[in-house]
Design an enzyme around this catalytic site. Structure first.
Site, mmCIF file in Angstrom:
data_model
loop_
_atom_site.group_PDB
_atom_site.id
_atom_site.type_symbol
_atom_site.label_atom_id
_atom_site.label_comp_id
_atom_site.label_asym_id
_atom_site.label_seq_id
_atom_site.Cartn_x
_atom_site.Cartn_y
_atom_site.Cartn_z
ATOM 1 N N GLY A 11 0.789 -1.226 0.000
ATOM 2 C CA GLY A 11 0.000 0.000 0.000
ATOM 3 C C GLY A 11 0.818 1.272 0.000
ATOM 4 O O GLY A 11 0.317 2.326 0.392
ATOM 5 N N SER A 12 2.054 1.205 -0.499
ATOM 6 C CA SER A 12 2.864 2.429 -0.452
ATOM 7 C C SER A 12 2.238 3.523 -1.324
ATOM 8 O O SER A 12 2.258 4.694 -0.955
ATOM 9 C CB SER A 12 4.311 2.150 -0.860
ATOM 10 O OG SER A 12 4.405 1.869 -2.230
ATOM 11 N N ASN A 13 1.666 3.138 -2.446
ATOM 12 C CA ASN A 13 1.013 4.154 -3.296
ATOM 13 C C ASN A 13 -0.251 4.701 -2.651
ATOM 14 O O ASN A 13 -0.488 5.912 -2.674
ATOM 15 C CB ASN A 13 0.696 3.562 -4.671
ATOM 16 C CG ASN A 13 1.904 3.528 -5.562
ATOM 17 O OD1 ASN A 13 2.336 4.546 -6.081
ATOM 18 N ND2 ASN A 13 2.492 2.345 -5.713
ATOM 19 N N LEU A 85 -9.683 -8.211 -12.032
ATOM 20 C CA LEU A 85 -10.376 -7.466 -13.073
ATOM 21 C C LEU A 85 -11.619 -6.792 -12.487
ATOM 22 O O LEU A 85 -12.376 -7.414 -11.750
ATOM 23 C CB LEU A 85 -10.802 -8.480 -14.148
ATOM 24 C CG LEU A 85 -11.103 -7.983 -15.539
ATOM 25 C CD1 LEU A 85 -9.890 -7.295 -16.144
ATOM 26 C CD2 LEU A 85 -11.521 -9.179 -16.402
ATOM 27 N N ASN A 100 -5.993 3.114 -12.757
ATOM 28 C CA ASN A 100 -5.065 2.089 -12.277
ATOM 29 C C ASN A 100 -3.640 2.565 -12.533
ATOM 30 O O ASN A 100 -3.397 3.364 -13.432
ATOM 31 C CB ASN A 100 -5.312 0.782 -13.041
ATOM 32 C CG ASN A 100 -4.356 -0.328 -12.629
ATOM 33 O OD1 ASN A 100 -4.134 -0.561 -11.438
ATOM 34 N ND2 ASN A 100 -3.780 -1.013 -13.600
ATOM 35 N N HIS A 102 0.155 0.954 -13.384
ATOM 36 C CA HIS A 102 0.854 -0.267 -13.794
ATOM 37 C C HIS A 102 2.357 0.029 -13.830
ATOM 38 O O HIS A 102 2.762 1.066 -14.358
ATOM 39 C CB HIS A 102 0.353 -0.720 -15.170
ATOM 40 C CG HIS A 102 0.931 -2.037 -15.565
ATOM 41 N ND1 HIS A 102 0.460 -3.233 -15.071
ATOM 42 C CD2 HIS A 102 1.983 -2.351 -16.371
ATOM 43 C CE1 HIS A 102 1.179 -4.224 -15.566
ATOM 44 N NE2 HIS A 102 2.111 -3.717 -16.357
ATOM 45 N N ASP A 143 -5.492 -3.831 -18.135
ATOM 46 C CA ASP A 143 -4.465 -2.904 -18.606
ATOM 47 C C ASP A 143 -4.728 -2.317 -19.997
ATOM 48 O O ASP A 143 -3.800 -1.998 -20.721
ATOM 49 C CB ASP A 143 -3.084 -3.594 -18.624
ATOM 50 C CG ASP A 143 -2.682 -4.065 -17.238
ATOM 51 O OD1 ASP A 143 -3.136 -3.460 -16.253
ATOM 52 O OD2 ASP A 143 -1.918 -5.040 -17.147
ATOM 53 N N GLU A 172 6.255 6.147 -9.407
ATOM 54 C CA GLU A 172 4.857 5.994 -8.979
ATOM 55 C C GLU A 172 4.529 6.992 -7.877
ATOM 56 O O GLU A 172 3.510 7.682 -7.921
ATOM 57 C CB GLU A 172 4.607 4.568 -8.481
ATOM 58 C CG GLU A 172 4.704 3.533 -9.584
ATOM 59 C CD GLU A 172 4.285 2.138 -9.154
ATOM 60 O OE1 GLU A 172 3.753 1.421 -9.994
ATOM 61 O OE2 GLU A 172 4.480 1.762 -7.985
HETATM 62 C C1 GAR Z 1 2.754 -0.971 -7.718
HETATM 63 O O1 GAR Z 1 4.053 -1.050 -8.239
HETATM 64 C C2 GAR Z 1 1.738 -1.021 -8.844
HETATM 65 O O2 GAR Z 1 2.196 -0.412 -10.002
HETATM 66 C C3 GAR Z 1 1.590 -2.507 -9.026
HETATM 67 O O3 GAR Z 1 1.559 -3.013 -7.721
HETATM 68 C C4 GAR Z 1 2.443 -2.240 -6.907
HETATM 69 C C5 GAR Z 1 1.774 -1.948 -5.586
HETATM 70 O O4 GAR Z 1 2.693 -1.405 -4.694
HETATM 71 N N1 GAR Z 1 0.398 -2.818 -9.744
HETATM 72 C C6 GAR Z 1 0.352 -3.767 -10.673
HETATM 73 O O5 GAR Z 1 1.311 -4.484 -10.943
HETATM 74 C C7 GAR Z 1 -0.989 -3.904 -11.393
HETATM 75 N N2 GAR Z 1 -0.889 -4.798 -12.498
HETATM 76 P P1 GAR Z 1 2.216 -0.745 -3.333
HETATM 77 O O6 GAR Z 1 1.340 -1.769 -2.618
HETATM 78 O O7 GAR Z 1 3.476 -0.486 -2.574
HETATM 79 O O8 GAR Z 1 1.484 0.507 -3.671
#
Ligand code: GAR
Length: 186
Positions: A11-13, A85, A100, A102, A143, A172
């Site tokens: 969940g860093s984003n 999905l 989203n 990616h 995607d 990101e």
């Molecule tokens: C992120 O890098 C995001 O781009 C990826 O999951 C990670 C979640 O990181 N998403 C995908 O690969 C979707 N196909 P986070 O939990 O640290 O935010």
């Protein structure tokens, strides 16, 4: 403005986005996860953010997730590390209001099963010299929604997948909160 963050990992984003709006009282959050033990959940619960965990039935069959979004008056949906999905009924309920992120330059290295380190390993394997992030609208296909923003970083021949992951994560964290802010202000 109520934003639903779907997150199933660290969940860093999601946390960067929440942090970005910390001083904006008109924006609030709910966090949804398909993993009961997702590390993101205790972190956002500590910030008094409501959460919902759900299973496939809740998402695709019995309408529990859709009902929660309606009950919470959600205006905008952000997928931040979420891999399932989106069901058609939710996509139709929120036209151009689901985005989203990616961790690659779509259409390269996208599609079902391409997530997290698998993406960076594939980038390394393909000897790419550039990679990056794609923020896009979500439709009923993995995607494939319209691209909103791409940002790039260089990949050195000596970079490991973990090093690529670090560079991509920095992109990101830099761009995702700003894109959310821009879109919800429209
Ligand atoms: C992120 O890098 C995001 O781009 C990826 O999951 C990670 C979640 O990181 N998403 C995908 O690969 C979707 N196909 P986070 O939990 O640290 O935010």
């Amino acid at each position: 403005m109520k934003i639903a963050l779907f997150a199933s990992g660290t969940g860093s984003n999601a946390l960067k986005i929440i942090e970005h709006f910390r001083t904006v009282p008109s924006v609030s959050f709910v966090v949804l996860s398909n993993k009961e033990d997702a590390p993101v959940l205790p972190k956002v619960q500590a910030l008094n953010i409501p959460t919902l965990t759900f299973n496939r039935k809740d998402f695709y069959e019995n309408g529990k997730v859709k009902a929660f979004l309606a009950d919470q008056s959600v205006d905008f949906i952000v997928l931040a590390g979420f891999l399932w999905l989106m069901p058609t009924d939710i996509v139709q309920e929120y036209p151009n209001k689901i985005i989203n992120i990616h961790p690659a330059l779509l259409p390269k290295f996208g599609g079902k099963g391409m997530y997290g380190m698998k993406v960076h390993e594939a980038v390394k394997q393909a000897q790419e010299t550039t990679t990056g992030i794609t923020i896009h609208y979500v439709n009923e296909k993995y995607d494939e929604g319209e691209v909103i923003l791409q940002a790039t970083c260089a990949v050195a021949p000596t970079d490991t997948p973990a090093m690529i992951a670090q560079k991509v994560q920095a992109l990101e964290h830099e761009h995702f909160p700003k894109v959310v802010a821009k879109l919800i202000s429209k």
